[in-house]
Design a protein around this motif. Sequence first.
Motif, PDB file in Angstrom:
ATOM      1  N   ALA A  11       0.832  -1.204   0.000  1.00  0.00           N
ATOM      2  CA  ALA A  11       0.000   0.000   0.000  1.00  0.00           C
ATOM      3  C   ALA A  11       0.868   1.257   0.000  1.00  0.00           C
ATOM      4  CB  ALA A  11      -0.930  -0.012   1.207  1.00  0.00           C
ATOM      5  N   MET A  12       1.892   1.267   0.835  1.00  0.00           N
ATOM      6  CA  MET A  12       2.782   2.425   0.895  1.00  0.00           C
ATOM      7  C   MET A  12       3.498   2.628  -0.434  1.00  0.00           C
ATOM      8  SD  MET A  12       3.972   4.970   2.647  1.00  0.00           S
ATOM      9  CE  MET A  12       3.858   4.711   4.424  1.00  0.00           C
ATOM     10  N   ALA A  13       4.006   1.559  -1.010  1.00  0.00           N
ATOM     11  CA  ALA A  13       4.708   1.659  -2.291  1.00  0.00           C
ATOM     12  C   ALA A  13       3.775   2.176  -3.383  1.00  0.00           C
ATOM     13  CB  ALA A  13       5.274   0.295  -2.679  1.00  0.00           C
ATOM     14  N   ALA A  14       2.545   1.676  -3.398  1.00  0.00           N
ATOM     15  CA  ALA A  14       1.582   2.104  -4.416  1.00  0.00           C
ATOM     16  C   ALA A  14       1.247   3.582  -4.275  1.00  0.00           C
ATOM     17  CB  ALA A  14       0.310   1.263  -4.311  1.00  0.00           C
ATOM     18  N   ILE A  15       1.088   4.043  -3.044  1.00  0.00           N
ATOM     19  CA  ILE A  15       0.769   5.456  -2.798  1.00  0.00           C
ATOM     20  C   ILE A  15       1.916   6.353  -3.233  1.00  0.00           C
ATOM     21  CG2 ILE A  15       0.425   7.176  -0.970  1.00  0.00           C
ATOM     22  CD1 ILE A  15      -1.167   4.950   0.522  1.00  0.00           C
ATOM     23  N   VAL A  16       3.140   5.961  -2.911  1.00  0.00           N
ATOM     24  CA  VAL A  16       4.303   6.766  -3.273  1.00  0.00           C
ATOM     25  C   VAL A  16       4.459   6.827  -4.796  1.00  0.00           C
ATOM     26  CG1 VAL A  16       6.823   6.894  -3.182  1.00  0.00           C
ATOM     27  CG2 VAL A  16       5.523   6.365  -1.110  1.00  0.00           C
ATOM     28  N   VAL A  17       4.319   5.697  -5.459  1.00  0.00           N
ATOM     29  CA  VAL A  17       4.440   5.670  -6.921  1.00  0.00           C
ATOM     30  C   VAL A  17       3.331   6.498  -7.563  1.00  0.00           C
ATOM     31  CG1 VAL A  17       4.319   4.215  -8.977  1.00  0.00           C
ATOM     32  CG2 VAL A  17       5.632   3.457  -6.992  1.00  0.00           C
ATOM     33  N   ALA A  18       2.092   6.273  -7.109  1.00  0.00           N
ATOM     34  CA  ALA A  18       0.959   7.010  -7.678  1.00  0.00           C
ATOM     35  C   ALA A  18       1.120   8.512  -7.478  1.00  0.00           C
ATOM     36  CB  ALA A  18      -0.339   6.526  -7.044  1.00  0.00           C
ATOM     37  N   SER A  19       1.572   8.916  -6.302  1.00  0.00           N
ATOM     38  CA  SER A  19       1.735  10.340  -6.008  1.00  0.00           C
ATOM     39  C   SER A  19       2.822  10.969  -6.873  1.00  0.00           C
ATOM     40  CB  SER A  19       2.051  10.535  -4.525  1.00  0.00           C
ATOM     41  OG  SER A  19       0.999  10.071  -3.722  1.00  0.00           O
ATOM     42  N   VAL A  63      10.499   1.512   3.492  1.00  0.00           N
ATOM     43  CA  VAL A  63      10.185   1.017   2.151  1.00  0.00           C
ATOM     44  C   VAL A  63       9.657   2.160   1.283  1.00  0.00           C
ATOM     45  CG1 VAL A  63       8.627  -0.452   0.812  1.00  0.00           C
ATOM     46  CG2 VAL A  63       9.757  -1.358   2.842  1.00  0.00           C
ATOM     47  N   GLY A  64       8.748   2.961   1.846  1.00  0.00           N
ATOM     48  CA  GLY A  64       8.220   4.098   1.106  1.00  0.00           C
ATOM     49  C   GLY A  64       9.303   5.086   0.735  1.00  0.00           C
ATOM     50  N   PHE A  65      10.259   5.288   1.643  1.00  0.00           N
ATOM     51  CA  PHE A  65      11.368   6.205   1.386  1.00  0.00           C
ATOM     52  C   PHE A  65      12.216   5.716   0.221  1.00  0.00           C
ATOM     53  CE2 PHE A  65      15.852   7.343   2.393  1.00  0.00           C
ATOM     54  CZ  PHE A  65      15.757   8.714   2.189  1.00  0.00           C
ATOM     55  N   VAL A  66      12.537   4.425   0.213  1.00  0.00           N
ATOM     56  CA  VAL A  66      13.352   3.858  -0.867  1.00  0.00           C
ATOM     57  C   VAL A  66      12.612   3.942  -2.196  1.00  0.00           C
ATOM     58  CG1 VAL A  66      14.392   1.733  -1.754  1.00  0.00           C
ATOM     59  CG2 VAL A  66      14.638   2.328   0.662  1.00  0.00           C
ATOM     60  N   VAL A  67      11.325   3.605  -2.191  1.00  0.00           N
ATOM     61  CA  VAL A  67      10.523   3.696  -3.415  1.00  0.00           C
ATOM     62  C   VAL A  67      10.492   5.133  -3.924  1.00  0.00           C
ATOM     63  CG1 VAL A  67       8.200   3.461  -4.389  1.00  0.00           C
ATOM     64  CG2 VAL A  67       9.103   1.692  -2.880  1.00  0.00           C
ATOM     65  N   SER A  72      12.180   9.413  -7.712  1.00  0.00           N
ATOM     66  CA  SER A  72      12.866  10.691  -7.940  1.00  0.00           C
ATOM     67  C   SER A  72      14.020  10.520  -8.905  1.00  0.00           C
ATOM     68  CB  SER A  72      13.378  11.262  -6.613  1.00  0.00           C
ATOM     69  OG  SER A  72      12.306  11.631  -5.772  1.00  0.00           O
ATOM     70  N   LEU A  73      14.764   9.439  -8.750  1.00  0.00           N
ATOM     71  CA  LEU A  73      15.891   9.173  -9.646  1.00  0.00           C
ATOM     72  C   LEU A  73      15.410   9.011 -11.083  1.00  0.00           C
ATOM     73  CD1 LEU A  73      18.886   8.587 -10.078  1.00  0.00           C
ATOM     74  CD2 LEU A  73      18.423   6.176  -9.549  1.00  0.00           C
ATOM     75  N   ILE A  74      14.327   8.280 -11.245  1.00  0.00           N
ATOM     76  CA  ILE A  74      13.765   8.114 -12.585  1.00  0.00           C
ATOM     77  C   ILE A  74      13.300   9.458 -13.135  1.00  0.00           C
ATOM     78  CG2 ILE A  74      11.855   7.090 -13.896  1.00  0.00           C
ATOM     79  CD1 ILE A  74      12.009   4.693 -11.981  1.00  0.00           C
ATOM     80  N   GLY A  75      12.653  10.264 -12.263  1.00  0.00           N
ATOM     81  CA  GLY A  75      12.151  11.561 -12.693  1.00  0.00           C
ATOM     82  C   GLY A  75      13.242  12.512 -13.149  1.00  0.00           C
ATOM     83  N   VAL A  96      13.639  14.123   2.131  1.00  0.00           N
ATOM     84  CA  VAL A  96      13.782  14.592   3.507  1.00  0.00           C
ATOM     85  C   VAL A  96      12.422  14.758   4.170  1.00  0.00           C
ATOM     86  CG1 VAL A  96      14.491  16.546   4.946  1.00  0.00           C
ATOM     87  CG2 VAL A  96      16.002  15.724   3.131  1.00  0.00           C
ATOM     88  N   ALA A  97      11.489  15.383   3.453  1.00  0.00           N
ATOM     89  CA  ALA A  97      10.161  15.626   4.012  1.00  0.00           C
ATOM     90  C   ALA A  97       9.451  14.310   4.347  1.00  0.00           C
ATOM     91  CB  ALA A  97       9.320  16.441   3.036  1.00  0.00           C
ATOM     92  N   PHE A  98       9.515  13.360   3.434  1.00  0.00           N
ATOM     93  CA  PHE A  98       8.839  12.076   3.663  1.00  0.00           C
ATOM     94  C   PHE A  98       9.415  11.365   4.877  1.00  0.00           C
ATOM     95  CE2 PHE A  98       8.423   7.515   3.254  1.00  0.00           C
ATOM     96  CZ  PHE A  98       7.077   7.356   2.939  1.00  0.00           C
ATOM     97  N   LEU A  99      10.730  11.204   4.901  1.00  0.00           N
ATOM     98  CA  LEU A  99      11.347  10.418   5.965  1.00  0.00           C
ATOM     99  C   LEU A  99      11.167  11.073   7.329  1.00  0.00           C
ATOM    100  CD1 LEU A  99      12.970   7.882   6.577  1.00  0.00           C
ATOM    101  CD2 LEU A  99      15.057   9.219   6.255  1.00  0.00           C
ATOM    102  N   VAL A 100      11.449  12.362   7.423  1.00  0.00           N
ATOM    103  CA  VAL A 100      11.339  13.054   8.712  1.00  0.00           C
ATOM    104  C   VAL A 100       9.894  13.073   9.194  1.00  0.00           C
ATOM    105  CG1 VAL A 100      11.607  15.260   9.891  1.00  0.00           C
ATOM    106  CG2 VAL A 100      13.392  14.466   8.326  1.00  0.00           C
TER     107      VAL A 100
END
Length: 206
Positions: A11-19, A63-67, A72-75, A96-100
């Motif tokens: 779920a976290m990975a999907a949200i991060v990718v979708a966002s 996991v969400g941070f790594v995704v 971002s790298l792809i972008g 930084v914002a996500f992880l913190v």
Amino acid sequence: MTRTYLPGILAMAAIVVASNILVQFLFGQWLTWGAFTYPLAFLVTDVMNRVYGKDAARRVVLVGFVVGLVCSLIGTQIMGEFGPLVTLRIAIGSGVAFLVAQLVDVAIFSALRDGTWWRAPLASTLVSSTLDTLLFFSISFSGVLSFLHPATDVSWAAEMLPLLGSGPLAPLWVSLAVADWSVKLGIALIALIPFRIITAQLLTRS
């Protein structure tokens, strides 16, 4: 990681990718569609924290941070009309914002978890969402932090305009931040409903 955490991880990975995809598409003048999907990451973190504990929540956050880093790298490698879809400053601000913010969410939720059921998810999400907005927009667009990557042109974000079109004059990026923050706060309140339903079902099963 265990299979127990897999739904939260997915779920976290999907949200991060979708966002990361939806942030490319505007919604009105001040928002993108990603503003409506990203706050759901806090819901996932809080559900994991309530059902499985803070250690499980932190694992899902990582996991969400790594995704997010991969996105971002792809972008940064995809060129749009005005340059890379993701600049280095945006990549730094996003990570930084996500992880913190997510780790602060976990800490606040854990401190309040023994109180009324809604207090921990609401307080943790309100504080962490505010922190997330402040960190992302200031790191990504504030002229004060231009030293992070001088080659990134953020002059457009510094244009002085009425706040949200009708308030006092402020840099454009401040209006974007306020609009984003308002959506986060609204979703934080609405998310209490699925939080209550999902956690009740998962706790019953366990």
